[in-house]
Design an enzyme around this catalytic site. Structure first.
Site, short mmCIF file in Angstrom:
data_model
loop_
_atom_site.label_atom_id
_atom_site.label_comp_id
_atom_site.label_asym_id
_atom_site.label_seq_id
_atom_site.Cartn_x
_atom_site.Cartn_y
_atom_site.Cartn_z
N HIS A 1 0.77 -1.33 0.08
CA HIS A 1 -0.05 -0.03 -0.07
C HIS A 1 0.83 1.31 0.03
O HIS A 1 1.88 1.19 0.45
CB HIS A 1 -1.20 0.03 1.25
CG HIS A 1 -0.22 0.03 2.65
ND1 HIS A 1 0.31 1.09 3.17
CD2 HIS A 1 0.33 -1.24 3.43
CE1 HIS A 1 0.91 0.73 4.22
NE2 HIS A 1 0.75 -0.85 4.26
N ASP A 2 0.28 2.31 -0.60
CA ASP A 2 0.89 3.59 -0.80
C ASP A 2 2.29 3.73 -1.24
O ASP A 2 3.12 4.78 -1.04
CB ASP A 2 1.05 4.08 0.89
CG ASP A 2 -0.62 4.29 1.39
OD1 ASP A 2 -1.33 5.20 1.00
OD2 ASP A 2 -0.83 3.49 2.34
N GLY B 1 5.08 -1.24 2.88
CA GLY B 1 4.09 0.26 2.43
C GLY B 1 5.23 1.53 2.42
O GLY B 1 6.22 1.38 3.08
#
Length: 277
Positions: A123-124, A141
């Protein structure tokens, strides 16, 4: 939908946007918020979830899962996105997750990237153009990866790590610290083994600039001062070098991590076997 070829066993949820000349194979599942560009090839058993955009010309192999929820306990279920650029090759079993609603909110992948089997994008993350993940590469992440980076098989990157453009990460490396542009890191935990001279040449960097970078990196990591304290000295020593300025800008940017450095007591190798200069 315009002129797609969709296997009768595939499930395309209402609301999904499918571009022209798209082929979707057996037993795929395309979610309602997915946006699939033109000229995309999606093999069998591919799952595309959430607000995921897949750019033109992508090729996705069996059992890839794109746009899954972030593996982050801070995520509360808000709408987040995964955006994949043009002409990416996504091989078998690759996973990519959307952003987190308490953070950046999106995961982005640039154009012309290649993700080999079972690699993972968390994520991200923010991944540049023409990046290659070899088999089983894992990144945590919030990782940022510049353009033209190559990551060897089985390497793992800690969350919030930054990797500068044209860097090379060796197979099975455990990267817990930032990697400078054109840096070459290896080992567990990874250390700076030298400069990616091959990558510098392929990028079209002139020989004088390569020499500037060699001298600048030796000066930057000579251990007489902390790396960031040395940065101003290096900038002043090479005022006309765009490559060195780029390196120092990377060093002086705020970051959550320190930098991969050469092993204590060793020099830094900044040449390659075919460099005769």
């Amino acid at each position: 939908m315009s002129n797609p070829s969709i296997h009768p066993t595939a499930i395309i949820e209402a609301g999904a946007k499918i571009g022209d000349r798209v082929n979707i194979g057996p037993f795929c599942h395309i979610g309602s918020e997915a946006v699939i560009g033109n000229d995309v090839e999606i093999a069998s058993h591919v799952v595309i979830l959430g607000a995921t955009t897949l750019g033109d010309g992508a090729e996705v192999f069996p059992h890839a899962i794109l746009g899954g929820d972030p593996q982050n306990t801070k995520h509360k279920g808000g709408r987040t996105t995964l955006i994949i650029g043009k002409n990416c090759v996504i091989r078998e079993g690759v996973t990519m997750h959307r952003g987190t609603d308490s953070s950046r909110g999106t995961t982005t992948v640039g154009d012309n990237c290649m993700f080999l089997a079972y690699s993972h994008v968390a994520h991200d993350c923010e991944i540049g153009n023409s990046v290659t993940f070899s088999n089983n590469v894992m990144i945590g992440g919030h990782v940022t990866i510049g353009n033209n980076v190559i990551i060897g098989g089985g390497a793992a990157l800690h969350q919030f790590v930054r990797v500068g453009h044209h860097a090379f990460i060796g197979g099975l490396a455990a990267v817990a610290l930032d990697v400078i542009p054109y840096g070459m890191v290896i080992g567990n935990h990874a250390y700076l083994g030298g400069l990616n001279i091959v990558g510098m040449k392929r990028s079209g960097m002139a020989r004088p600039e390569i020499h500037n970078m060699r001298r600048a990196v030796r000066m930057l990591f000579d251990r007489s001062k902390p790396v960031r304290a040395r940065a101003d000295d290096v900038r002043e020593a090479f005022p006309q070098s765009p490559a060195v300025a780029d390196l120092i800008d990377f060093i002086t940017t705020d970051t959550k991590r320190a930098y991969c450095t050469p092993p204590l007591g060793s020099g830094i190798e900044t040449s390659d076997s075919d460099d005769k200069s």
